[in-house]
Design an enzyme around this catalytic site. Structure first.
Site, PDB file in Angstrom:
ATOM      1  CD  GLU A 246       1.179  -6.118   5.648  1.00  0.00           C
ATOM      2  OE1 GLU A 246       0.265  -5.777   4.583  1.00  0.00           O
ATOM      3  OE2 GLU A 246       1.372  -7.305   5.695  1.00  0.00           O
TER       4      GLU A 246
ATOM      5  N   GLY B 239      -0.217  -5.127   0.467  1.00  0.00           N
ATOM      6  CA  GLY B 239      -1.571  -5.286   0.081  1.00  0.00           C
ATOM      7  C   GLY B 239      -0.711  -5.374  -1.439  1.00  0.00           C
TER       8      GLY B 239
ATOM      9  CD  GLU C 207      -3.413  -7.953   2.847  1.00  0.00           C
ATOM     10  OE1 GLU C 207      -3.750  -8.055   4.030  1.00  0.00           O
ATOM     11  OE2 GLU C 207      -3.241  -6.231   2.417  1.00  0.00           O
TER      12      GLU C 207
ATOM     13  CB  ALA D 162      -0.614  -0.358   1.177  1.00  0.00           C
TER      14      ALA D 162
END
Length: 287
Positions: free
Chosen positions: A161, A138, A141, A95
């Site tokens: 993360e 992300g 994911e 992200a």
């Protein structure tokens, strides 16, 4: 309408135009992604994440554009499958941390943070992730939201993360555990360590591994193969497989059986079996 038909030269030309009116968006200009129709039968949509300077970091703008493109392709009856890819250096390195850093708990709740990410996992049509380079946080994911993951030989997967003082927020701790098991998922989430494409294939996270330069081509071929079948039945089958991750075994078996029964109400089921008996190729109409 008659005037338009006259200009086009025939009613068949008009019908072709109307049937394909939703396809003009394929040339739509996006800032953070590229989208196009590809494949041997021009029925595979290819979406390329396009923030090279940020290693395709998944900003809010990129995810909104991705969600928009997926919605358009989902509504296009001529699209049988969708491929999502990045660059050879990075599928998506995570992200956008710079964008995320000022967030507060209140902002996350009030703005429904990550809402635009759900379209990938909710899309009815099969989505293939073609992962080269980094698929971290992300990015990992996003790949797991897709139905099938193909990887380049140098791909790296991870959920880092924990090193940023947070945890996965778009399904990393949940999907990864279901796919590769608790021990390996726990190790990846608690250490932030990456795994190679080869490890990912061995653990079941990735279906196949290819040379980086062949990856997207092979993903499109897979989309082509899926596109030879009934799109209607493909979507029913995708729903049945997904139910295995969301229900008990008995509930899943019951759901599968009812979906199997439901296919007997379709023209494509009748055509598929009739073609098999008559030893000829099936002509599916998605009905």
């Amino acid at each position: 309408m008659a005037t338009i038909a006259k200009i086009l030269g025939s009613r068949s030309s008009l019908r072709l135009l109307l049937n394909n009116r939703n396809r003009f968006y394929s040339s739509k200009s996006y800032e953070f992604i590229k989208s196009e129709i590809v494949g041997a039968k021009s029925n595979v949509a290819l979406i390329t994440l396009n923030r090279p300077k940020a290693l395709n970091a998944l900003s809010n703008g990129l995810m909104k554009e991705l969600s928009d493109a997926l919605e358009q392709y989902e509504n296009d009856k001529n699209v049988a499958a969708i491929v999502i890819t990045g660059s050879e250096k990075a599928f998506a390195a995570g992200a956008d941390i710079k964008e995320m850093q000022p967030n507060t708990y209140e902002k996350c709740i009030m703005n429904n943070f990550l809402h635009d990410w759900t379209k990938v996992s909710h899309c009815q049509k099969p989505i293939i992730a073609a992962v080269n380079g980094y698929a971290l946080g992300g990015g990992c994911e996003l790949a797991m939201m897709c139905d099938i993951i193909y990887a380049g030989e140098k791909a790296k997967f991870g959920q880092p993360e924990i090193a940023l003082g947070t945890i996965p927020g778009a399904g990393g701790s949940q999907r990864l555990t279901r796919i590769i098991g608790k021990s390996k998922a726990m190790e990846m989430c608690l250490t932030g360590n990456m795994i190679s494409a080869q490890e990912a294939e061995q653990s079941g996270l990735v279906s196949k591994v290819f040379p980086p330069e062949k990856l997207v081509e092979e993903a499109i071929k897979l989309g082509d193969k899926i596109g030879t079948h009934s799109n209607l039945i493909v979507q029913i089958c995708k729903e049945a497989v997904n139910s295995a991750y969301e229900t008990t075994l008995q509930q899943g078996l019951n759901f599968e059986r009812r979906q199997f029964h439901a296919t007997f109400s379709t023209k494509d089921r009748k055509e598929g079996m009739t073609a098999f008996v008559e030893k000829r190729p099936a002509n599916f109409t998605n009905e």
